[in-house]
Design an enzyme around this catalytic site. Sequence first.
Site, mmCIF file in Angstrom:
data_model
loop_
_atom_site.group_PDB
_atom_site.id
_atom_site.type_symbol
_atom_site.label_atom_id
_atom_site.label_comp_id
_atom_site.label_asym_id
_atom_site.label_seq_id
_atom_site.Cartn_x
_atom_site.Cartn_y
_atom_site.Cartn_z
ATOM 1 N N ARG A 191 -8.104 11.086 -8.892
ATOM 2 C CA ARG A 191 -7.158 11.748 -7.962
ATOM 3 C C ARG A 191 -6.540 10.638 -7.129
ATOM 4 O O ARG A 191 -7.111 10.237 -6.125
ATOM 5 C CB ARG A 191 -7.879 12.765 -7.073
ATOM 6 C CG ARG A 191 -6.984 13.683 -6.275
ATOM 7 C CD ARG A 191 -6.330 13.022 -5.043
ATOM 8 N NE ARG A 191 -7.227 12.800 -3.940
ATOM 9 C CZ ARG A 191 -7.144 11.744 -3.108
ATOM 10 N NH1 ARG A 191 -6.229 10.807 -3.269
ATOM 11 N NH2 ARG A 191 -7.992 11.612 -2.112
ATOM 12 N N ASP A 206 -13.933 6.724 1.386
ATOM 13 C CA ASP A 206 -12.819 6.611 2.330
ATOM 14 C C ASP A 206 -12.010 7.902 2.428
ATOM 15 O O ASP A 206 -11.550 8.272 3.513
ATOM 16 C CB ASP A 206 -11.932 5.449 1.873
ATOM 17 C CG ASP A 206 -10.698 5.320 2.727
ATOM 18 O OD1 ASP A 206 -10.838 5.329 3.958
ATOM 19 O OD2 ASP A 206 -9.592 5.204 2.165
ATOM 20 N N ASP A 207 -11.816 8.607 1.307
ATOM 21 C CA ASP A 207 -11.007 9.831 1.348
ATOM 22 C C ASP A 207 -11.703 10.932 2.138
ATOM 23 O O ASP A 207 -11.045 11.795 2.713
ATOM 24 C CB ASP A 207 -10.711 10.314 -0.079
ATOM 25 C CG ASP A 207 -9.875 9.296 -0.810
ATOM 26 O OD1 ASP A 207 -8.722 9.089 -0.411
ATOM 27 O OD2 ASP A 207 -10.398 8.658 -1.745
ATOM 28 N N GLU A 220 -12.989 5.334 -3.632
ATOM 29 C CA GLU A 220 -11.611 5.691 -3.296
ATOM 30 C C GLU A 220 -10.963 6.476 -4.424
ATOM 31 O O GLU A 220 -11.021 6.071 -5.595
ATOM 32 C CB GLU A 220 -10.797 4.406 -3.043
ATOM 33 C CG GLU A 220 -9.409 4.643 -2.514
ATOM 34 C CD GLU A 220 -9.392 5.152 -1.071
ATOM 35 O OE1 GLU A 220 -10.120 4.600 -0.235
ATOM 36 O OE2 GLU A 220 -8.631 6.101 -0.796
ATOM 37 N N ASP A 221 -10.344 7.582 -4.097
ATOM 38 C CA ASP A 221 -9.487 8.331 -5.011
ATOM 39 C C ASP A 221 -10.170 8.721 -6.319
ATOM 40 O O ASP A 221 -9.636 8.536 -7.421
ATOM 41 C CB ASP A 221 -8.182 7.561 -5.266
ATOM 42 C CG ASP A 221 -7.262 7.616 -4.031
ATOM 43 O OD1 ASP A 221 -7.701 8.086 -2.967
ATOM 44 O OD2 ASP A 221 -6.106 7.182 -4.149
ATOM 45 N N ASN A 274 -0.060 12.351 0.472
ATOM 46 C CA ASN A 274 0.680 11.162 0.054
ATOM 47 C C ASN A 274 1.107 11.291 -1.398
ATOM 48 O O ASN A 274 0.461 12.027 -2.151
ATOM 49 C CB ASN A 274 -0.244 9.935 0.166
ATOM 50 C CG ASN A 274 -0.585 9.632 1.599
ATOM 51 O OD1 ASN A 274 0.280 9.552 2.448
ATOM 52 N ND2 ASN A 274 -1.878 9.469 1.870
ATOM 53 N N TYR A 310 0.869 -1.191 0.000
ATOM 54 C CA TYR A 310 0.000 0.000 0.000
ATOM 55 C C TYR A 310 0.901 1.234 0.000
ATOM 56 O O TYR A 310 1.974 1.230 -0.590
ATOM 57 C CB TYR A 310 -0.938 -0.163 1.221
ATOM 58 C CG TYR A 310 -1.854 0.969 1.553
ATOM 59 C CD1 TYR A 310 -2.892 1.346 0.696
ATOM 60 C CD2 TYR A 310 -1.718 1.652 2.761
ATOM 61 C CE1 TYR A 310 -3.745 2.385 1.037
ATOM 62 C CE2 TYR A 310 -2.581 2.681 3.108
ATOM 63 C CZ TYR A 310 -3.586 3.053 2.237
ATOM 64 O OH TYR A 310 -4.432 4.069 2.581
ATOM 65 N N LYS A 343 -6.226 -1.368 -1.268
ATOM 66 C CA LYS A 343 -7.144 -1.018 -0.172
ATOM 67 C C LYS A 343 -7.854 -2.271 0.323
ATOM 68 O O LYS A 343 -7.970 -2.501 1.526
ATOM 69 C CB LYS A 343 -8.174 0.004 -0.654
ATOM 70 C CG LYS A 343 -7.613 1.391 -0.888
ATOM 71 C CD LYS A 343 -7.625 2.225 0.382
ATOM 72 C CE LYS A 343 -6.916 3.551 0.180
ATOM 73 N NZ LYS A 343 -6.855 4.375 1.388
HETATM 74 N N1 LIG Z 1 -3.342 10.460 5.082
HETATM 75 C C1 LIG Z 1 -4.451 9.998 4.580
HETATM 76 O O1 LIG Z 1 -5.042 9.044 5.070
HETATM 77 C C2 LIG Z 1 -5.036 10.657 3.378
HETATM 78 C C3 LIG Z 1 -4.365 11.621 2.687
HETATM 79 N N2 LIG Z 1 -4.940 12.218 1.601
HETATM 80 C C4 LIG Z 1 -4.120 13.151 0.847
HETATM 81 O O2 LIG Z 1 -4.715 14.408 0.823
HETATM 82 C C5 LIG Z 1 -4.405 15.053 -0.392
HETATM 83 C C6 LIG Z 1 -5.652 15.728 -0.914
HETATM 84 O O3 LIG Z 1 -6.659 14.788 -1.187
HETATM 85 P P1 LIG Z 1 -8.106 15.305 -1.633
HETATM 86 O O4 LIG Z 1 -8.624 16.296 -0.677
HETATM 87 O O5 LIG Z 1 -8.944 14.117 -1.875
HETATM 88 O O6 LIG Z 1 -7.755 16.005 -3.006
HETATM 89 P P2 LIG Z 1 -8.527 17.179 -3.730
HETATM 90 O O7 LIG Z 1 -7.986 17.253 -5.084
HETATM 91 O O8 LIG Z 1 -9.992 17.007 -3.520
HETATM 92 O O9 LIG Z 1 -8.082 18.498 -2.916
HETATM 93 C C7 LIG Z 1 -6.827 19.084 -2.982
HETATM 94 C C8 LIG Z 1 -6.937 20.478 -2.374
HETATM 95 O O10 LIG Z 1 -5.636 21.046 -2.262
HETATM 96 C C9 LIG Z 1 -5.708 22.384 -2.700
HETATM 97 N N3 LIG Z 1 -4.397 22.854 -3.152
HETATM 98 C C10 LIG Z 1 -3.740 22.559 -4.297
HETATM 99 N N4 LIG Z 1 -2.595 23.253 -4.353
HETATM 100 C C11 LIG Z 1 -2.529 24.003 -3.233
HETATM 101 C C12 LIG Z 1 -1.593 24.934 -2.727
HETATM 102 N N5 LIG Z 1 -0.485 25.246 -3.399
HETATM 103 N N6 LIG Z 1 -1.847 25.516 -1.541
HETATM 104 C C13 LIG Z 1 -2.968 25.210 -0.846
HETATM 105 N N7 LIG Z 1 -3.872 24.328 -1.272
HETATM 106 C C14 LIG Z 1 -3.660 23.737 -2.461
HETATM 107 C C15 LIG Z 1 -6.737 22.381 -3.811
HETATM 108 O O11 LIG Z 1 -7.246 23.674 -4.060
HETATM 109 C C16 LIG Z 1 -7.778 21.453 -3.188
HETATM 110 O O12 LIG Z 1 -8.618 22.174 -2.321
HETATM 111 C C17 LIG Z 1 -3.786 13.989 -1.295
HETATM 112 O O13 LIG Z 1 -2.397 14.213 -1.402
HETATM 113 C C18 LIG Z 1 -4.017 12.701 -0.582
HETATM 114 O O14 LIG Z 1 -2.935 11.816 -0.715
HETATM 115 C C19 LIG Z 1 -6.206 11.925 1.186
HETATM 116 C C20 LIG Z 1 -6.914 10.961 1.827
HETATM 117 C C21 LIG Z 1 -6.359 10.214 2.934
HETATM 118 C C1 LIG Z 2 -4.396 7.411 1.907
HETATM 119 C C2 LIG Z 2 -5.337 7.830 0.900
HETATM 120 O O1 LIG Z 2 -6.459 7.353 0.847
HETATM 121 C C3 LIG Z 2 -4.962 8.837 -0.065
HETATM 122 O O2 LIG Z 2 -3.887 9.427 0.033
HETATM 123 O O3 LIG Z 2 -5.766 9.078 -0.966
HETATM 124 MG MG LIG Z 3 -7.389 7.675 -0.995
#
Ligand SMILES: NC(=O)C1=CN([C@@H]2O[C@H](COP(=O)(O)OP(=O)(O)OC[C@H]3O[C@@H](n4cnc5c(N)ncnc54)[C@H](O)[C@@H]3O)[C@@H](O)[C@H]2O)C=CC1
Ligand SMILES: CC(=O)C(=O)O
Ligand SMILES: [Mg+2]
Length: 523
Positions: free
Chosen positions: A132, A244-245, A221-222, A384, A79, A150
């Site tokens: 995404r 999940d996100d 997911e994603d 990530n 993963y 997942k």
């Molecule tokens: N640790 C975990 O369990 C998880 C981590 N994530 C991570 O969160 C990140 C975002 O995921 P989502 O919200 O689903 O994506 P998304 O595409 O829906 O949102 C991304 C956001 O970041 C903003 N953004 C882009 N560039 C920026 C900048 N320079 N400054 C400030 N904001 C900026 C965008 O405007 C948008 O609001 C991904 O990298 C993903 O890997 C997501 C889900 C789980």
């Molecule tokens: C961990 C996860 O779900 C993500 O980065 O999208």
């Molecule tokens: Mg995800």
Amino acid sequence: MHKGTAFTQEERASLGLEGLLPTAVETLDRQVERVLGHLGAKPNDIERFIYLQELSNSNQTLFYATVMSDPARFVPIVYDPTIAEACLTYGHIYRRPQGMYLNRHMKGRFEEVLRNWPVKEVRFICVSSGGRILGLGDIGANGAPIPIGKLQLYTACAGVPPEGLLPIHLDIGTTNAALRADALYTGLREEPPEPDAVDAIVDAFMKAANAVFPGVCVHFEDWKGDDAIRLLERYRDRYLVYNDDIQGTASVALAGIVTALQIKGAALADQRILFAGAGSAGTGIADMIVEAMRGEGLSEGEARARIALFDIGGLIEKGRKDLNASQKPFAHDWKPTEDLTDAVKQIRPTILIGVSTVGGLFTEAVVRTMARTCERPVIFPLSNPTEKAECTPEQAYEWTGGKALVACGVPFPDVTLDGRTFHPGQANNFYIFPAIGLAVQATKPKRIDDAMFIEAARATADQVSQADRDKGMLFPRQNNILETERTTATRVAESIFERGLATVKRLTDIRAFIESLSYTPGY
Ligand SMILES: NC(=O)C1=CN([C@@H]2O[C@H](COP(=O)(O)OP(=O)(O)OC[C@H]3O[C@@H](n4cnc5c(N)ncnc54)[C@H](O)[C@@H]3O)[C@@H](O)[C@H]2O)C=CC1
Ligand SMILES: CC(=O)C(=O)O
Ligand SMILES: [Mg+2]
């Protein structure tokens, strides 16, 4: 031949396998020992990923026995973060199909196509469009490994039986022109359609999935952020479904916040929280924190006022004209700014969460400015994979003089600074979604709601031992993940029964029932 050298002499004789296998009859443990040797000899984790996926095809039992023998070591390989590299190179490293590959041109025939899956009792589908993937953007069909990984974690981390799991890549096209031009790309070489058409495709998919696999739980997911939010709203009251996100991520972030505040001796209702990133993860976490704050006596308005969002267009404030429905409730009277340090100066956050997909966004200026007005900053760079983390734990500790409480999306090593050792947490939704899966399997609720994820967050936080809290650790240790998630699943199942949402009869010993459902690798 799925058991390989573990076939007994009797089985070999009766199945006509004599002479087709080496002489030694081996136990599963001995086979795991050999696999560990192979893995140790591989040059890097992507080679280990490829080897393990091949193993999952040829001998599923041996695959799970290996991964479950040392989850802290193998979860990052099957993963996050290794899966990111597998996704980026999917068309090139592809060996054989896993799960299903549906595309938008099958829209009128999804039912017929889903019936090609050989297993009839599918309990969970994890579906991604690849719109995404992690912080890698739209990589279309290259996202196929994500639902596979997942669902493997449902089994490896919570013991959900693997037979009932179906990973699906639902190909709606990709905006990624470079991938569409790659000769080895495995998906549709088309732009995705407009949102209305996406909805019509996914409507048809949901209807077909529920017709072919009655009672199936669909895990999204994603997907591209907007699609993720819109589709969850569309289906959450109609089907057994979750994202999940949005919900899993919110739950794991809340778990980390709850532990951090217990360590600090502070109340959630007193925090000021700034999100860098206001997409599906950011607004999902923000909404769940509002719910948790309401549980501590704040009104919805008071809770929202304690949360600020900052996205690619800068600080989200009342003057912004480009906000979506998930962001608008968090648009307050801030001075417009596109500079994150400036936003930190205005908001004076006690908690800073990165879900922006932008590696390095938490600069030294951002973190030092935060530390100036907050005694123990809580800093969660959650994006990530590794290089997308908004800062490294080492930076967060260094720039706050060792005061920060830190968790990232991927595992980072411990940090030693001025003779003190710090243990960054891993706030990744894999602490949550496998346990939700197990609880859903045990209780068969008609719908999945946010309260289940809040309960999962609290159960996860409660399992961090006092000794580990004393070391600043925010999450349960991963070497014991199966036990942890069964306990979380039990708590979630209990709350589902208590709230009258289960469709199966309440059992006296829920824990024992959860364990009886649980898969253990063995022949
Ligand atoms: N640790 C975990 O369990 C998880 C981590 N994530 C991570 O969160 C990140 C975002 O995921 P989502 O919200 O689903 O994506 P998304 O595409 O829906 O949102 C991304 C956001 O970041 C903003 N953004 C882009 N560039 C920026 C900048 N320079 N400054 C400030 N904001 C900026 C965008 O405007 C948008 O609001 C991904 O990298 C993903 O890997 C997501 C889900 C789980
Ligand atoms: C961990 C996860 O779900 C993500 O980065 O999208
Ligand atoms: Mg995800």
